[in-house]
Design an enzyme around this catalytic site. Sequence first.
Site, PDB file in Angstrom:
ATOM      1  N   GLU B 265       0.892  -1.159   0.000  1.00 54.85           N
ATOM      2  CA  GLU B 265       0.000   0.000   0.000  1.00 54.85           C
ATOM      3  C   GLU B 265       0.928   1.205   0.000  1.00 54.85           C
ATOM      4  OE1 GLU B 265      -0.982   3.080   1.046  1.00 54.85           O
ATOM      5  OE2 GLU B 265      -1.833   2.483   2.985  1.00 54.85           O
ATOM      6  N   CYS B 302      -1.904   7.993   4.818  1.00 54.75           N
ATOM      7  CA  CYS B 302      -1.973   7.527   3.420  1.00 54.75           C
ATOM      8  C   CYS B 302      -3.165   8.152   2.713  1.00 54.75           C
ATOM      9  CB  CYS B 302      -2.146   6.016   3.358  1.00 54.75           C
ATOM     10  SG  CYS B 302      -0.986   5.125   4.376  1.00 54.75           S
TER      11      CYS B 302
END
Lengths: 522, 522
Positions: B265, B302
């Site tokens: 990720e 993120c």
Amino acid sequence: MDITGKHLIASEFVAFSRNTFNASRAADESIIDIPFYEATKAEINAACTAAAFAFDTYKTKSGIEIAKFLETIAEEIVALGDVLIETAKAETGLPDARLNGERGRTTGQLNLFAKMLREGSWVNAIIDTAQPERKPLPKVDIRMMQVPIGPVAVFGASNFPFAFSVAGGDTVSALAAGCTVVFKAHPAHPATCELVATAIHKAIIKCDMPAGVFNMVQGASHETGAELVTHPLIQAVGFTGSFKGGKALYDLATRREQPIPVYAEMGSVNPVFFLPGILKEKGDGLAKSLAESVTLGVGQFCTNPGMFIVEQSKDAEAFVEKTRNELASISVGPMLTSNIKNAFLSGVNKIKQTVGVNCLTNAVEGKLSPYLFTSNVAQVLANEEIAEEVFGPSTVGVYANNIEEVLEFARKLKGHLTATIFGTEEDLLKYRELIHILQEKVGRLIFNNFPTGVEVTHAMVHGGPYPATTDSRSTSVGTTAIYRFTRPICFQNCPEELLPKVLKESNPSGIIRTINGITAKH
Amino acid sequence: MDITGKHLIASEFVAFSRNTFNASRAADESIIDIPFYEATKAEINAACTAAAFAFDTYKTKSGIEIAKFLETIAEEIVALGDVLIETAKAETGLPDARLNGERGRTTGQLNLFAKMLREGSWVNAIIDTAQPERKPLPKVDIRMMQVPIGPVAVFGASNFPFAFSVAGGDTVSALAAGCTVVFKAHPAHPATCELVATAIHKAIIKCDMPAGVFNMVQGASHETGAELVTHPLIQAVGFTGSFKGGKALYDLATRREQPIPVYAEMGSVNPVFFLPGILKEKGDGLAKSLAESVTLGVGQFCTNPGMFIVEQSKDAEAFVEKTRNELASISVGPMLTSNIKNAFLSGVNKIKQTVGVNCLTNAVEGKLSPYLFTSNVAQVLANEEIAEEVFGPSTVGVYANNIEEVLEFARKLKGHLTATIFGTEEDLLKYRELIHILQEKVGRLIFNNFPTGVEVTHAMVHGGPYPATTDSRSTSVGTTAIYRFTRPICFQNCPEELLPKVLKESNPSGIIRTINGITAKH
């Protein structure tokens, strides 16, 4: 029906290249006098662009609409009639009964996916409802489902001209997922491919699907495949074939600027373990069935039993001898292509010349026949090439000195599509550790059945750890094959009227969903 | 509690290398005087071997046993008490409230997976029963379930010292799946890692789990990570961090002799679209919330909104101005590490110097502060670097001339973790095409919420198309994250007594299964 030799791009049969190739009759290797055009870079680009353009519309089609489309493809394949069987027979050398059966399997596969789409729960709708009162922070409404991944490149397999070719397992799972397809026809059966493509073409028109939902390019060169897999609009790859071919596509796809998943089913040796008790009880019958499984379809199955393991004993020797006799009595038809035949003959020659291997069958010079080799665990562990797949009617019997050697052999196995254990109830209880070990090695673990014959059903896993496939998390046969071509998306705090139908609070499709951890029709 | 600086391998804290490194206090970048050992090749090999050895036992543990193990890890983390918060605070600079909240999220995550295991249906049992009478061939009994993929390498993330570190989302989904773990500690919070590892170590002993079920290696060099990912016993990789780091691991893993999946990720810019109607209605409030979202956790999420899009108007200009003022009033704490701070400062400088970008905030020399830039669609499409992620409290407002430019901008987006649309009911209906486009670009599509804050729940998708992740088919948050570390296997014609419990005819676990296409508790 006239074969044009052309590509199907955005609902038109076209070809601009002057390079052509021909297929051969499998029976005598004579050239079939129909030129097929080698797809150019521009044509491959046009096919991918058509698929990407069509995706924008196709992904919005309902499950019912796509189901109808798949069913219509099945109808149009049947409507092709005998010419399809005759064409495939000439190109592949497979007998009528097999081709008729495979056509039925292919239309059955289309209808099975259609049925799943009509039911609708396959999208795996997961809903967590809002809890505005939750402390310290309110919980928001989140709803997940599977959506199609984008245009998919599919490669036809040589050994299943219907079931793993134009409208085969990879194409149907991609179309069912809502993906569009660019299909690379197999150069060993290009006319069969064109016929099936015309069936899909008719279904596209009948069902008012976007023109580029399915495209097919012809080509005999590796460059055609490489061009397709590296095209930036392609989002996933389905392939069934050799290790060399599958691995090459995997390497290309993972080194693209945007890497994409490759589902390559690359075959395996599919070891079969015959345990002592069952050899004593049923050795003769099993030898006959083994010989039949090894030679079925001229041994040209991904799940062909290329190796079997027995513990040294009088029963085992009698079993091997009986298998030899059975194989000697079976005459095998032509192989799919001269390349495949040559690879088979060179493969069996390589094994024959390996130290520690006995060849029990007597091949007649210039005539294709089944092969039976024997070796032992120590030799096979020392010489990896004995355990390599030889695509065709050949198997290696491996003698183990004792149960420990059987387990050691199993532990050293790489990934395979299947492993099989034949045993009595007592055998199986005694060899529990073998079952435990083999589960790590395969996609399908079989008890007292031969591995050839892959049922198209919900629970099938036709896959397995590398090097059987490039992605052990998937299957290429059965309805869960659809998930190779989907990805999850979630909608957070989305107004009811904008949610996809399957995620709406009212569940108008009446599908099974998981709401706040509870799975039910709600 | 004394920090040893050592690795946890097969339930012992060991270190043989003489190379050590130190972490720093985030607040003032001063060195923390505890040496941590750089893992040697031999230690990484020992950790992987321990994980592989433990896997053979661990994979046979029942869901209930693993649930108890996860719950005990959660209890032991809580039992560490204040020292955990204090240690993490020193290493990361994150405030108490955030760290307390993140600890709760981490234990909640362990307990949520435990609950799923206790319920048991997650294995996706699919059963097709035999039809011995079927013509032309009888149908055999086939039963499919998910099984663990093998030992998993997990990389700790710098920005979530608990929730995406030692006992974080990747570790818990791997352990829940029945996989063993080799965890690579993050060199920015190695003492925090060691503390949590001691908690897992205690849980291993309390729950009588195999010693190597969880191992941790310390290391500040890239070689440690590379060694781990290329170790032949490792079967999958979980990673959260930068694009550069994640892509490097992906390249290593896909070029191994046996390629393995990598779930990296790698963050994204998470575009937020503010539609005209809502800007008119609620512009001021949204500006305040946007500023808070951009600066939350010093922008080190993120899902930080690194870019927002508005159509040129008086309302939009007022909104941008209000956002600027809000940002100016927010003072941000220290960043996680000096490397991250330097990367942030160099990132914002790069944007500042790009043609067509205005910097609206006044940074004080030597002091960390939030940044607001503005640009327009034409400029951003011409200069890709404006749209690159800057990890930290910064956002770029992009002006569009009209709705067509908004859609064009959306169509050109690469893959992101999230996209967000703020709009009134009327806005959303008018911008349906935008919703349609954005679905292709993200893992999570959000309406009238900010993207920061990722709920740990069943329906969450924390993932998205490349380059947001290396595998768009997965999520790294939520219970379906477990399927990153499983693969399907099917049992054909397996005697009832040898079937795994979840596949037995009698369904002793009482789980939801799909039998002959019908999903129910049967």
